[in-house]
Design an enzyme around this catalytic site. Structure first.
Site, PDB file in Angstrom:
ATOM      1  N   GLY A  40       0.831  -1.132  -0.002  1.00 29.25           N
ATOM      2  CA  GLY A  40      -0.090  -0.137   0.021  1.00 29.25           C
ATOM      3  C   GLY A  40       0.796   1.148   0.014  1.00 29.25           C
ATOM      4  O   GLY A  40       0.496   2.274   0.452  1.00 29.25           O
ATOM      5  N   ASP A  63      -1.685  -7.422  -5.722  1.00 27.08           N
ATOM      6  CA  ASP A  63      -2.742  -7.575  -4.878  1.00 27.08           C
ATOM      7  C   ASP A  63      -2.393  -8.437  -3.630  1.00 27.08           C
ATOM      8  O   ASP A  63      -2.405  -9.445  -4.170  1.00 27.08           O
ATOM      9  CB  ASP A  63      -4.257  -7.808  -5.566  1.00 27.08           C
ATOM     10  CG  ASP A  63      -5.347  -7.929  -4.762  1.00 27.08           C
ATOM     11  OD1 ASP A  63      -5.078  -7.766  -3.578  1.00 27.08           O
ATOM     12  OD2 ASP A  63      -6.227  -8.293  -5.236  1.00 27.08           O
ATOM     13  N   TYR A 101     -13.849  -3.402   9.624  1.00 22.80           N
ATOM     14  CA  TYR A 101     -12.415  -2.675   9.943  1.00 22.80           C
ATOM     15  C   TYR A 101     -11.969  -2.753  11.202  1.00 22.80           C
ATOM     16  O   TYR A 101     -10.922  -3.222  11.611  1.00 22.80           O
ATOM     17  CB  TYR A 101     -13.241  -1.127   9.784  1.00 22.80           C
ATOM     18  CG  TYR A 101     -11.591  -0.300   9.835  1.00 22.80           C
ATOM     19  CD1 TYR A 101     -10.608  -0.680   8.683  1.00 22.80           C
ATOM     20  CD2 TYR A 101     -11.127   0.522  10.878  1.00 22.80           C
ATOM     21  CE1 TYR A 101      -9.454   0.181   8.729  1.00 22.80           C
ATOM     22  CE2 TYR A 101      -9.995   1.288  10.690  1.00 22.80           C
ATOM     23  CZ  TYR A 101      -9.081   1.216   9.635  1.00 22.80           C
ATOM     24  OH  TYR A 101      -8.077   1.741   9.683  1.00 22.80           O
TER      25      TYR A 101
END
Lengths: 275, 247
Positions: free
Chosen positions: A26, A76, A171
């Site tokens: 990321g 990914d 989350y």
């Protein structure tokens, strides 16, 4: 000279970063971007991994004047085969991997979804990216680090990994899992000289939190009365990647303006207290 | 020449354990701070543990750790002429290894009234300076026993938990004034001043498989004093080889 708020202050001298090799998942945006650029400023060579090459390329370009080299790899991390390729590619480029930053994660689309509206697909996507991805990356790099007898795995969780969140199931649960991943990596791999620690950010506005800004706390409810910055996460990442933190493992680093210190009263507001 | 991290900073350090003095004072001075050291250890006992070139940057204030009145008076006089305290660091208080039924009222008074009383008083006095300046860092070094239990350390564990409670609540109370209050947790340690040879049986329970050294905290200490950690307050971070992660 006072401590806070000045831009020209001296950073901490950190050892063991120059010439090292790190992977930042990321790494194209937000906290990952800041971690990658901060590491490169100390001379660490960084592979940034992500799905979107446009943002990754921008980070590559932003690093050209830095002593460490940043290069991108499209992957990914929720796909174990792509994780394997990422690790193999990094080893082909540099022969070693000193540091893994498990930073990639989903936030926006999984925030504020009532339980009965959370689809199987969205739940699975959150688990795959936020929890399975870090697990796959740690698993795949661990053999190399064990063989070398050294390595640092640094995960990025959230204060929501330690407390509940309204309509924030995917989350909070996946970020809580990242904290337990950190501890179990520390307990399991410490004997091989590998440390594992976890950055626990509070409210740090980034591109990724833009969609959920309305659900984020007003800064007046944060004890230090401000949001954090990606730069602060980048510098913490550098400290954890450096040899200055060698005897720290299995540890959580809340960087949250004091939010967690208040426990169930995260505002720190005491109705009976002083004004 | 590169500016040192703590250049022009004044640090007030409390340390009542001779085994810790050089380890907490040296990194501050080496990084440019001037240290005011409050201790009950005679100067002659610790000065030979510190690089002679650094001693000139240390101003010791030797006090009886049982005399809070003397502490209050001394701090008041000292701080009235020193309007800048940037850092206030409290080293671990001496460990008390004693089974619960053998723990006397005197032990409890010594821990909670004398040592903790000193820390409370020092933070209060220096905090007034920091509040006036709207800036400061307070760091308490505590044993991991503040978070986990261990037979034979009931009173000591309770005292360490008390410091953690202070850290969290004071972190919130003084957050609006740009004063960060954090703790560094420590695990099993051995040092040149305090060598111990009976750690073999516990090393296997430490994930990193090694006993720590007091100097292991230096990296975290300097990070918590750096300009990039101002968003951390009310926290305790352990430097313990992973001990607490499976406690």
């Amino acid at each position: 000279m006072m401590f806070n708020g000045e831009q020209n202050e001296t950073p901490q001298a950190l050892d063991g970063l120059e010439g090292k090799v790190a992977i930042v998942t990321g790494g194209g945006t937000g906290l990952g971007r800041s971690i990658a650029l901060s590491l490169a400023a100390y001379g660490t060579n960084v592979i940034i991994a992500g799905r979107r090459t446009t943002t990754l390329k921008e980070v590559e370009l932003a690093s050209v004047a830095l002593p460490g080299r940043i290069s991108l790899y499209q992957a990914d991390i929720s796909d174990p085969s792509q994780v394997k390729q990422l690790i193999e590619y990094t080893l082909q480029q540099y022969s070693v991997i000193d540091v893994l930053f498990n930073n990639a994660g989903l936030i926006g689309e999984i925030h504020g979804v009532p339980l009965w509206e959370m689809s199987d697909e969205l739940w699975q996507k959150a688990v795959n990216v936020n929890l399975s991805g870090p697990f796959y990356c740690a698993r795949t790099v661990s053999r190399h680090m064990v063989n070398r007898g050294m390595g640092k795995i640094i995960n990025v969780s959230s204060v929501y990994g330690l407390r509940g969140g309204k309509d924030n199931f995917a989350y909070t649960i996946t970020k809580g899992g990242v904290i337990q991943l950190t501890r179990s990596l520390a307990v399991s791999l410490g004997r091989y000289g590998i440390t594992s620690n976890c950055i626990v950010p509070g409210f740090i506005p980034t591109e990724g939190t833009h969609d959920v800004r309305s659900g984020m706390p007003n800064t007046k409810f944060i004890p230090l009365n401000r949001a954090g910055t990606p730069d602060e996460i980048g510098q913490l990442g550098c400290f954890l990647a450096s040899s200055n933190s060698d005897y720290i493992t299995g540890e959580l680093f809340p960087i949250d303006g004091g939010s967690l210190a208040g426990g169930f009263a995260p505002t720190g507001y005491n109705p009976g207290g002083h004004t | 020449m590169k500016r040192k991290l703590l250049a022009n900073k004044i640090a007030l350090v409390s340390c009542f354990d001779i085994n810790w003095i050089s380890h907490v004072v040296t990194p501050l001075v080496e990084n440019g701070a001037h240290v005011i050291l409050i201790t009950d250890v005679p100067r002659l006992s610790f000065s030979n543990q510190i690089d002679a070139n650094l001693l000139k940057f240390i101003t010791p204030i030797i006090l009886d750790s049982h005399d809070l009145t003397q502490l209050d008076k001394t701090l008041k006089e000292f701080l009235s002429s020193h309007p800048q305290i940037d850092i206030q660091l409290n080293a671990p208080i001496p460990v008390l290894n004693r089974n619960y039924l053998d723990t006397t009222s005197g032990d409890v008074i010594n821990l909670f009234q004398h040592y903790l009383g000193f820390i409370f008083a020092i933070i209060r006095a220096t905090g007034e300076v920091m509040l006036a300046n709207r800036s400061g860092r307070i760091i308490n070094i505590v044993s991991g026993l503040g978070r986990r239990g261990l037979p034979g350390t009931v009173a000591y564990s309770a005292s360490q938990a008390a410091i953690l409670g202070l850290t969290r609540s004071l972190g919130l109370e003084w957050a609006p004034f740009n004063i960060n209050v954090n703790a560094i947790g420590i695990g099993w340690l051995a040092s040149e001043q305090n060598p111990t040879s009976d750690f073999d049986s516990i090393t296997k329970f430490i994930p990193l498989r090694s006993i720590g050294h007091p100097d292991d905290i230096q990296g975290l200490l300097l990070y918590l004093l750096s300009p990039f950690s101002t968003y951390i307050t009310g926290s305790c971070i352990n430097v313990d080889g992973g001990l607490i992660s499976h406690a």
